[in-house]
Scaffold this active site. Structure first.
Site, PDB file in Angstrom:
ATOM      1  N   SER A 145      25.869   6.804  32.008  1.00 15.23           N
ATOM      2  CA  SER A 145      25.758   5.857  30.896  1.00 15.23           C
ATOM      3  C   SER A 145      27.023   5.896  30.025  1.00 15.23           C
ATOM      4  CB  SER A 145      24.474   6.161  30.111  1.00 15.23           C
ATOM      5  OG  SER A 145      24.164   5.102  29.262  1.00 15.23           O
ATOM      6  N   ASP A 221      16.476  -0.055  35.658  1.00 16.42           N
ATOM      7  CA  ASP A 221      17.070   0.513  34.440  1.00 16.42           C
ATOM      8  C   ASP A 221      16.851  -0.437  33.266  1.00 16.42           C
ATOM      9  OD1 ASP A 221      18.980   1.256  32.406  1.00 16.42           O
ATOM     10  OD2 ASP A 221      20.161   2.279  33.926  1.00 16.42           O
ATOM     11  N   HIS A 254      16.700   4.517  33.785  1.00 12.28           N
ATOM     12  CA  HIS A 254      17.938   5.055  33.208  1.00 12.28           C
ATOM     13  C   HIS A 254      17.896   6.579  33.040  1.00 12.28           C
ATOM     14  CE1 HIS A 254      21.722   4.287  31.148  1.00 12.28           C
ATOM     15  NE2 HIS A 254      21.367   5.011  30.115  1.00 12.28           N
TER      16      HIS A 254
HETATM   17  N1  LIG Z   1      16.442   5.169  23.614  1.00  7.51           N
HETATM   18  C1  LIG Z   1      17.138   6.343  24.071  1.00  7.51           C
HETATM   19  C2  LIG Z   1      18.574   5.946  24.327  1.00  7.51           C
HETATM   20  C3  LIG Z   1      19.408   7.095  24.631  1.00  7.51           C
HETATM   21  C4  LIG Z   1      19.428   7.424  26.095  1.00  7.51           C
HETATM   22  O1  LIG Z   1      18.782   6.808  26.950  1.00  7.51           O
HETATM   23  N2  LIG Z   1      20.191   8.440  26.377  1.00  7.51           N
HETATM   24  C5  LIG Z   1      20.435   8.799  27.749  1.00  7.51           C
HETATM   25  C6  LIG Z   1      21.907   8.617  28.000  1.00  7.51           C
HETATM   26  S1  LIG Z   1      22.426   6.965  27.526  1.00  7.51           S
HETATM   27  C7  LIG Z   1      20.088  10.265  27.957  1.00  7.51           C
HETATM   28  O2  LIG Z   1      20.650  10.898  28.823  1.00  7.51           O
HETATM   29  N3  LIG Z   1      19.159  10.818  27.146  1.00  7.51           N
HETATM   30  C8  LIG Z   1      18.844  12.214  27.177  1.00  7.51           C
HETATM   31  C9  LIG Z   1      17.937  12.684  28.271  1.00  7.51           C
HETATM   32  O3  LIG Z   1      17.322  11.841  28.961  1.00  7.51           O
HETATM   33  O4  LIG Z   1      17.825  13.912  28.461  1.00  7.51           O
HETATM   34  C10 LIG Z   1      17.026   7.412  22.998  1.00  7.51           C
HETATM   35  O5  LIG Z   1      16.910   7.039  21.824  1.00  7.51           O
HETATM   36  O6  LIG Z   1      17.058   8.626  23.348  1.00  7.51           O
END
Ligand SMILES: N[C@@H](CCC(=O)N[C@@H](CS)C(=O)NCC(=O)O)C(=O)O
Length: 276
Positions: A145, A221, A254
């Site tokens: 991402s 995604d 995602h």
């Molecule tokens: N809506 C999500 C957007 C952020 C998101 O999806 N982050 C991804 C990277 S863009 C991620 O890796 N999140 C941490 C995880 O899943 O451990 C949030 O607020 O956490």
């Protein structure tokens, strides 16, 4: 530099270190997986850049990459996603400030003082890793991402530095999507001419080398159409004849469940170039 975590993992070690970064002007954590082969001689390194809201912990606890790194004799270094600490500028939103450094060098107040993640990941961190750990100077880069954007732009901006580049669900054209427009306006200012140096689709027009390039994208995604838009990278690659392996994977979202499903293939794919 201080080791703050040390865990046996697939006959190697999953460690986390804390150090004072001169580039960022703050204390930073990074994770390093050292495969069993590193006990006998230097191994190549895959750099992993995480996405919005992440620290060095998300990838090492969720992706399951260590099994494959051990199999292929590759170290994996996973830095944090922004500068940290009480005197570092921040924003209440999840997509700006801490946890959202976008792997660029900010030019605007109040961000410019600490937000220099490009130079940290491209220069300071590899110099530190190569001075203190049993690794070679063979490097590959990947990420997810915002970190996929980071991997693509670091590879495109630094010819000769990496052997291969891959990305999961990358923000390929930050200048054209809401996440990037918000972050770039804050970090780089409103003049969009300055944004192009940090945008993979824009950089592709003047690309200097042709690295092996692979992108994994889940078709389920939730950010695909609004924020990621891999078709823009495909078109930019086609325009300059840059070979892109774009794998659209039906059903995947995602999350790190998607990354965990394909990280083994990506580690094996990078290994063929790192060991060449
Ligand atoms: N809506 C999500 C957007 C952020 C998101 O999806 N982050 C991804 C990277 S863009 C991620 O890796 N999140 C941490 C995880 O899943 O451990 C949030 O607020 O956490």
């Amino acid at each position: 530099m201080e080791r703050i975590e040390h865990r046996a993992c697939f006959e190697g070690w999953q460690d986390v270190y804390r150090h004072q970064s001169a580039t960022l002007g703050c204390s930073m954590n990074f994770a390093i997986y050292l495969p069993p082969q590193a006990a006998h001689g230097p191994v190549p390194v895959l750099y992993w850049l995480s996405g919005l809201t992440c620290t060095e912990q998300n990838f090492i606890s969720k992706a399951g990459a260590q099994r494959y790194a051990a199999e292929h004799g590759i170290a994996i270094v996973a830095p944090d996603t922004s500068p940290r600490g009480d005197d570092v500028a921040d924003d209440a939103a999840y997509d700006l400030g801490k946890g959202a450094g976008f792997y660029l060098n900010a030019t605007q107040a109040p961000w410019a003082a600490h937000y220099r993640m490009h130079d940290y990941v491209a220069e300071e961190l590899p110099a530190l890793i190569e001075a203190h750990f049993p690794v070679t100077s063979a490097r590959a880069i990947s990420g997810h991402s915002m970190g996929g954007h980071g991997a693509l732009t670091l590879a495109l901006r630094n010819p000769g530095r990496y052997r291969s580049v891959s990305a999961f669900s990358p923000i390929v054209a930050p200048s054209q999507v809401p996440w990037g427009e918000k972050a770039f306006t804050a970090y780089l200012g409103p003049d969009q001419a300055a944004w192009q140096a940090w945008d993979a689709v824009a950089l592709m027009a003047n690309v200097a080398e042709r690295l092996p390039l692979r992108v994994e994208q889940g078709v389920g995604d939730e950010f695909l159409e609004k924020q990621l838009r891999p078709e823009l990278l495909q078109a930019a690659c086609d325009a300059v004849g840059y070979p892109l392996q774009l794998n659209l994977q039906p059903g995947y979202d995602h999350s790190y469940y998607f990354i965990a499903s394909f990280i083994g293939e990506h580690v094996a794919w990078h290994a063929q170039y790192l060991h060449a």
